[in-house]
Design a protein around this motif. Sequence first.
Motif, PDB file in Angstrom:
ATOM      1  N   VAL A  26       0.833  -1.196   0.000  1.00  9.90           N
ATOM      2  CA  VAL A  26       0.000   0.000   0.000  1.00  9.90           C
ATOM      3  C   VAL A  26       0.869   1.248   0.000  1.00  9.90           C
ATOM      4  N   GLU A  27       0.441   2.258  -0.739  1.00  5.17           N
ATOM      5  CA  GLU A  27       1.142   3.542  -0.785  1.00  5.17           C
ATOM      6  C   GLU A  27       0.427   4.515   0.151  1.00  5.17           C
ATOM      7  N   VAL A  28       1.189   5.178   0.997  1.00  2.00           N
ATOM      8  CA  VAL A  28       0.615   6.065   2.014  1.00  2.00           C
ATOM      9  C   VAL A  28       1.241   7.450   1.896  1.00  2.00           C
ATOM     10  N   GLU A  29       0.399   8.461   1.812  1.00  3.64           N
ATOM     11  CA  GLU A  29       0.868   9.852   1.807  1.00  3.64           C
ATOM     12  C   GLU A  29       0.187  10.597   2.949  1.00  3.64           C
ATOM     13  N   GLN A  30       0.962  10.892   3.973  1.00  4.91           N
ATOM     14  CA  GLN A  30       0.426  11.599   5.127  1.00  4.91           C
ATOM     15  C   GLN A  30       0.409  13.090   4.816  1.00  4.91           C
ATOM     16  N   LYS A  31      -0.769  13.703   4.933  1.00  7.60           N
ATOM     17  CA  LYS A  31      -0.937  15.111   4.552  1.00  7.60           C
ATOM     18  C   LYS A  31      -0.635  16.076   5.695  1.00  7.60           C
ATOM     19  N   VAL A  32      -0.846  15.636   6.928  1.00 11.05           N
ATOM     20  CA  VAL A  32      -0.607  16.478   8.101  1.00 11.05           C
ATOM     21  C   VAL A  32       0.144  15.648   9.128  1.00 11.05           C
ATOM     22  N   ALA A  33       0.725  16.310  10.098  1.00 13.46           N
ATOM     23  CA  ALA A  33       1.440  15.623  11.176  1.00 13.46           C
ATOM     24  C   ALA A  33       0.516  15.423  12.370  1.00 13.46           C
ATOM     25  N   ASP A  34       0.774  14.379  13.144  1.00 12.29           N
ATOM     26  CA  ASP A  34       0.078  14.225  14.415  1.00 12.29           C
ATOM     27  C   ASP A  34       0.288  15.479  15.257  1.00 12.29           C
ATOM     28  N   GLY A  35      -0.761  15.884  15.964  1.00 13.09           N
ATOM     29  CA  GLY A  35      -0.690  17.106  16.752  1.00 13.09           C
ATOM     30  C   GLY A  35      -1.217  18.325  16.019  1.00 13.09           C
ATOM     31  N   THR A  36      -1.622  18.146  14.759  1.00 16.22           N
ATOM     32  CA  THR A  36      -2.135  19.254  13.956  1.00 16.22           C
ATOM     33  C   THR A  36      -3.618  19.496  14.245  1.00 16.22           C
ATOM     34  N   GLN A  37      -3.992  20.751  14.396  1.00 21.22           N
ATOM     35  CA  GLN A  37      -5.402  21.114  14.484  1.00 21.22           C
ATOM     36  C   GLN A  37      -6.004  21.033  13.086  1.00 21.22           C
ATOM     37  N   VAL A  38      -7.057  20.249  12.928  1.00 23.25           N
ATOM     38  CA  VAL A  38      -7.661  20.060  11.609  1.00 23.25           C
ATOM     39  C   VAL A  38      -9.108  20.503  11.650  1.00 23.25           C
ATOM     40  N   ALA A  39      -9.658  20.732  10.455  1.00 22.27           N
ATOM     41  CA  ALA A  39     -11.037  21.195  10.329  1.00 22.27           C
ATOM     42  C   ALA A  39     -11.842  20.202   9.503  1.00 22.27           C
ATOM     43  N   THR A  40     -13.131  20.268   9.654  1.00 24.55           N
ATOM     44  CA  THR A  40     -14.020  19.400   8.884  1.00 24.55           C
ATOM     45  C   THR A  40     -13.705  19.499   7.393  1.00 24.55           C
ATOM     46  N   GLY A  41     -13.526  18.349   6.756  1.00 22.57           N
ATOM     47  CA  GLY A  41     -13.226  18.310   5.336  1.00 22.57           C
ATOM     48  C   GLY A  41     -11.753  18.186   5.004  1.00 22.57           C
ATOM     49  N   ASP A  42     -10.881  18.390   5.980  1.00 22.24           N
ATOM     50  CA  ASP A  42      -9.440  18.272   5.719  1.00 22.24           C
ATOM     51  C   ASP A  42      -9.080  16.821   5.415  1.00 22.24           C
ATOM     52  N   VAL A  43      -8.251  16.645   4.388  1.00 21.42           N
ATOM     53  CA  VAL A  43      -7.710  15.322   4.082  1.00 21.42           C
ATOM     54  C   VAL A  43      -6.449  15.129   4.923  1.00 21.42           C
ATOM     55  N   LEU A  44      -6.448  14.094   5.746  1.00 16.31           N
ATOM     56  CA  LEU A  44      -5.351  13.851   6.677  1.00 16.31           C
ATOM     57  C   LEU A  44      -4.298  12.922   6.099  1.00 16.31           C
ATOM     58  N   MET A  45      -4.754  11.975   5.277  1.00 16.51           N
ATOM     59  CA  MET A  45      -3.841  10.982   4.716  1.00 16.51           C
ATOM     60  C   MET A  45      -4.505  10.378   3.483  1.00 16.51           C
TER      61      MET A  45
END
Length: 282
Positions: free
Chosen positions: A69-88
């Motif tokens: 499987v190919e994985v692309e992490q978009k944000v780091a753990d500890g990041t404040q995210v909002a509804t609709g954000d793609v995290l990975m």
Amino acid sequence: MDDALDRQWVEDLVRATLEEDLDGGVDVTSTATIDAEQVSVGDFVARSNGVVAGLEVAALVLRLVNDEVEVEQKVADGTQVATGDVLMTVRGKTRQLLTAERTALNLLCHLSGVATQTALWVRELEGTGAAVRDTRKTMPLLRSLEKYAVRCGGGVNHRMSLSDAALIKDNHVIAAGGVAEAFALVRKAFPDVPVEVEVDTVDDAIIAVEAGADLILLDNMDVPELRAAVEKVAGRAKLEASGGLTLATARAVAETGVDYLAVGALTHSAPVLDIALDLREA
């Protein structure tokens, strides 16, 4: 994940959770409905606002089901995210993505919920000089990951286990015959182990600090009692408020001058952060 986590332990835990889900068999729904060679892309998407934690754990779930499987992490753990954000974003065989989906989301949503809950307390305490700490009120076998999530949310950790620090509680005091007696016994048996003493009166806090305690847990004290304890201890020991704490009262407690607020709810009552895996064509 940070260096404080035992990665082999995390992998063993993830393998056990996958085994629980598969129960020695296969994902019968995905096997029946999806061609073995079909490939999809999936986005882990936040369905609500919060702080994310556990993305690498979720990725590990996927890799243990399909190491290609190919994985692309978009944000780091500890990041404040909002509804609709793609995290990975992940790409792999559709069957395997769906087989791993629930286990990955169970861990990711729970850990992100812990981080989000912690961040609320951190925000409430901002500027007071006090820090929020977790407790041992964790889900069995998830303590290391939950404490990691607390760190992602900006909190600090209490002891990990019964062996790495002593916490003399009321039952220990009763069994030993007093606060000073209990402290002396622990210090004699384990001279190099950090010792915290739990007290529920200002007088006992003074006894503890005069016995040599450098960390005192002030249990179920109201704000005037906490303020009095801070004044009487006068910087001779670190002070931790515990018991009955809520976000509504957190700032008032912190402003008494205590160093820590111990909050079991960070881990035992944190609601999950809603996160979904949305598949699309590769």
